[in-house]
Design a protein around this motif. Structure first.
Motif, short mmCIF file in Angstrom:
data_model
loop_
_atom_site.label_atom_id
_atom_site.label_comp_id
_atom_site.label_asym_id
_atom_site.label_seq_id
_atom_site.Cartn_x
_atom_site.Cartn_y
_atom_site.Cartn_z
N ALA A 112 10.60 -15.79 -6.50
CA ALA A 112 9.69 -15.36 -7.56
C ALA A 112 8.65 -16.44 -7.85
O ALA A 112 7.45 -16.14 -8.04
CB ALA A 112 10.48 -15.04 -8.83
N GLN A 113 9.07 -17.70 -7.86
CA GLN A 113 8.13 -18.79 -8.14
C GLN A 113 7.19 -19.04 -6.96
O GLN A 113 6.00 -19.35 -7.16
CB GLN A 113 8.91 -20.05 -8.49
N ALA A 114 7.71 -18.92 -5.75
CA ALA A 114 6.85 -19.05 -4.57
C ALA A 114 5.78 -17.95 -4.58
O ALA A 114 4.62 -18.19 -4.24
CB ALA A 114 7.68 -18.98 -3.29
N GLY A 115 6.17 -16.75 -4.99
CA GLY A 115 5.22 -15.66 -5.10
C GLY A 115 4.15 -15.95 -6.14
O GLY A 115 2.96 -15.66 -5.93
N LEU A 116 4.54 -16.53 -7.27
CA LEU A 116 3.57 -16.91 -8.29
C LEU A 116 2.60 -17.96 -7.76
O LEU A 116 1.39 -17.91 -8.04
CB LEU A 116 4.28 -17.45 -9.53
N ALA A 117 3.12 -18.93 -7.02
CA ALA A 117 2.26 -19.97 -6.45
C ALA A 117 1.20 -19.37 -5.54
O ALA A 117 0.02 -19.74 -5.60
CB ALA A 117 3.11 -20.98 -5.68
N ILE A 126 8.87 -28.48 -4.89
CA ILE A 126 10.14 -27.94 -4.42
C ILE A 126 11.25 -28.99 -4.47
O ILE A 126 11.10 -30.11 -3.97
CB ILE A 126 10.00 -27.42 -2.98
N HIS A 127 12.37 -28.56 -5.04
CA HIS A 127 13.60 -29.35 -5.09
C HIS A 127 14.56 -28.76 -4.05
O HIS A 127 14.79 -27.56 -4.03
CB HIS A 127 14.19 -29.21 -6.50
N CYS A 128 15.12 -29.61 -3.20
CA CYS A 128 16.08 -29.11 -2.22
C CYS A 128 17.23 -30.10 -2.06
O CYS A 128 17.02 -31.23 -1.64
CB CYS A 128 15.42 -28.87 -0.86
N VAL A 129 18.42 -29.63 -2.43
CA VAL A 129 19.66 -30.34 -2.09
C VAL A 129 20.50 -29.32 -1.34
O VAL A 129 21.11 -28.44 -1.94
CB VAL A 129 20.39 -30.86 -3.34
N GLY A 130 20.46 -29.43 -0.03
CA GLY A 130 21.12 -28.43 0.81
C GLY A 130 20.32 -28.19 2.08
O GLY A 130 19.88 -29.14 2.74
N ASP A 131 20.09 -26.94 2.39
CA ASP A 131 19.50 -26.53 3.67
C ASP A 131 17.98 -26.46 3.58
O ASP A 131 17.41 -25.48 3.08
CB ASP A 131 20.08 -25.17 4.07
N TYR A 132 17.31 -27.48 4.10
CA TYR A 132 15.84 -27.50 4.08
C TYR A 132 15.25 -26.35 4.90
O TYR A 132 14.23 -25.77 4.52
CB TYR A 132 15.33 -28.84 4.60
N MET A 133 15.85 -26.04 6.02
CA MET A 133 15.31 -24.97 6.85
C MET A 133 15.40 -23.62 6.12
O MET A 133 14.55 -22.75 6.32
CB MET A 133 16.05 -24.90 8.18
N HIS A 134 16.38 -23.46 5.28
CA HIS A 134 16.48 -22.23 4.49
C HIS A 134 15.30 -22.12 3.53
O HIS A 134 14.79 -21.02 3.30
CB HIS A 134 17.80 -22.21 3.73
N VAL A 135 14.87 -23.25 2.99
CA VAL A 135 13.69 -23.23 2.11
C VAL A 135 12.47 -22.72 2.86
O VAL A 135 11.68 -21.91 2.34
CB VAL A 135 13.42 -24.62 1.51
N LEU A 136 12.29 -23.18 4.09
CA LEU A 136 11.16 -22.69 4.89
C LEU A 136 11.24 -21.19 5.12
O LEU A 136 10.23 -20.48 5.05
CB LEU A 136 11.10 -23.41 6.24
N LEU A 138 12.60 -19.05 3.14
CA LEU A 138 12.26 -18.42 1.87
C LEU A 138 10.75 -18.45 1.64
O LEU A 138 10.17 -17.47 1.15
CB LEU A 138 12.99 -19.13 0.72
N LEU A 139 10.11 -19.55 1.99
CA LEU A 139 8.65 -19.63 1.85
C LEU A 139 7.96 -18.56 2.70
O LEU A 139 7.03 -17.88 2.24
CB LEU A 139 8.15 -21.02 2.24
N GLU A 140 8.43 -18.39 3.93
CA GLU A 140 7.87 -17.35 4.79
C GLU A 140 8.13 -15.97 4.20
O GLU A 140 7.25 -15.09 4.24
CB GLU A 140 8.46 -17.46 6.19
N GLU A 141 9.32 -15.77 3.67
CA GLU A 141 9.64 -14.48 3.06
C GLU A 141 8.72 -14.20 1.87
O GLU A 141 8.33 -13.04 1.63
CB GLU A 141 11.10 -14.48 2.60
N PHE A 178 2.65 -25.64 7.49
CA PHE A 178 2.48 -24.95 6.21
C PHE A 178 1.61 -25.75 5.25
O PHE A 178 1.41 -25.34 4.11
CB PHE A 178 3.85 -24.70 5.57
N GLY A 179 1.12 -26.90 5.71
CA GLY A 179 0.33 -27.77 4.83
C GLY A 179 1.20 -28.58 3.89
O GLY A 179 0.72 -29.04 2.85
N ALA A 180 2.46 -28.77 4.24
CA ALA A 180 3.43 -29.41 3.34
C ALA A 180 3.03 -30.84 2.99
O ALA A 180 2.51 -31.59 3.81
CB ALA A 180 4.81 -29.41 3.98
N LEU A 181 3.31 -31.18 1.73
CA LEU A 181 3.21 -32.55 1.25
C LEU A 181 4.63 -33.06 1.01
O LEU A 181 5.55 -32.28 0.73
CB LEU A 181 2.41 -32.62 -0.05
N PHE A 182 4.79 -34.37 1.11
CA PHE A 182 6.12 -34.97 0.99
C PHE A 182 6.07 -36.08 -0.06
O PHE A 182 5.34 -37.05 0.10
CB PHE A 182 6.57 -35.52 2.34
#
Length: 242
Positions: A112-117, A126-136, A138-141, A178-182
């Motif tokens: 929902a928040q990715a959609g708002l963005a 983005i906060h990730c403690v766990g599977d980083y690839m899963h976040v990607l 979700l972003l694609e979804e 994806f233009g990601a910043l770190f």
């Protein structure tokens, strides 16, 4: 100095600290994770923001409260973001330490928040403690798209920002299109896999953070500590590139 992720609303004597930070030219993004914190950073912005130096803030729903978030919470978040066209979305994400990690709620609140963005054209912290690839995934979804071939990511597209980054080299390679910043924290250099991955990130995509959210220090002492922590991250980054 630019602290890319600080929980100013959670720190003691926040108004006095904000004034000291601004007087010292310590720039920052005041991140918020739940409704009470949204209100705090909103009030700080009203008091301290100027046209010359806008007060940078985010509004988001942290995975620690994902199972408590309702449709009303998301509607309130949208209102906050629509009222502040310069605000980022977040801190959003997934975290295996909190309820809802494997059974859906964290994913749904993040989507929902990715959609708002995307809809509001805002960068996403983005906060990730766990599977980083899963976040990607979700972003694609949600509709984020990776640049293809030799293309570079469009700056018109909101950027995912991986706060307190802890991923590996494979993730960096997958996320950059994806233009990601770190956003790097002292912890980012503790794992060998993350320290090695940081070398693959273009310097233009790297920022530093304290992620400060609690302290028993007085504002002047806390300012000194924050400056020291941020400088420590900068030095660790410089050493990692040697």
């Amino acid at each position: 100095m630019f602290d890319f992720h600080i929980h100013l609303a959670r720190l003691p004597q926040k108004k006095q600290l904000a004034q000291l930070l601004l007087d010292r030219n310590y720039d920052f993004i005041a991140v918020s994770c739940e409704p009470w914190e949204w209100e705090e950073v909103s009030q700080l912005k009203k008091e301290f923001s100027t046209e010359i130096k806008p007060f940078k803030v985010t509004y988001g729903i942290h995975p620690m409260i994902a199972t408590q978030a309702t449709r009303e919470t998301l509607d309130q978040l949208r209102t906050r973001l629509e009222e502040d066209p310069l605000a980022m979305v977040g801190e959003a994400g997934i975290d295996k330490r909190y309820p809802g990690y494997n059974d859906g709620p964290q994913d749904q609140i993040f989507l929902a928040q990715a959609g708002l963005a995307l809809e509001l054209k805002r960068d996403l912290q983005i906060h990730c403690v766990g599977d980083y690839m899963h976040v990607l995934k979700l972003l694609e979804e949600a509709g984020f798209k990776a640049a293809q071939g030799q293309d570079t990511p469009s700056r018109e597209t909101p950027r995912p920002i991986f706060h307190r980054f802890g991923g590996d080299a494979n993730f960096v390679k997958k996320a950059l299109p994806f233009g990601a910043l770190f956003s790097l924290h002292e912890d980012s250099f503790r794992k060998k896999s993350t320290a090695a991955a940081i070398k693959l990130i273009p310097e233009s995509n790297v920022f530093f953070e304290t992620d400060a959210d609690e302290s028993f220090l007085e504002p002047a002492e806390l300012l000194e500590e924050l400056e020291g922590r941020l400088e420590s991250v900068r030095l660790a980054y410089a050493k990692s590139l040697e």
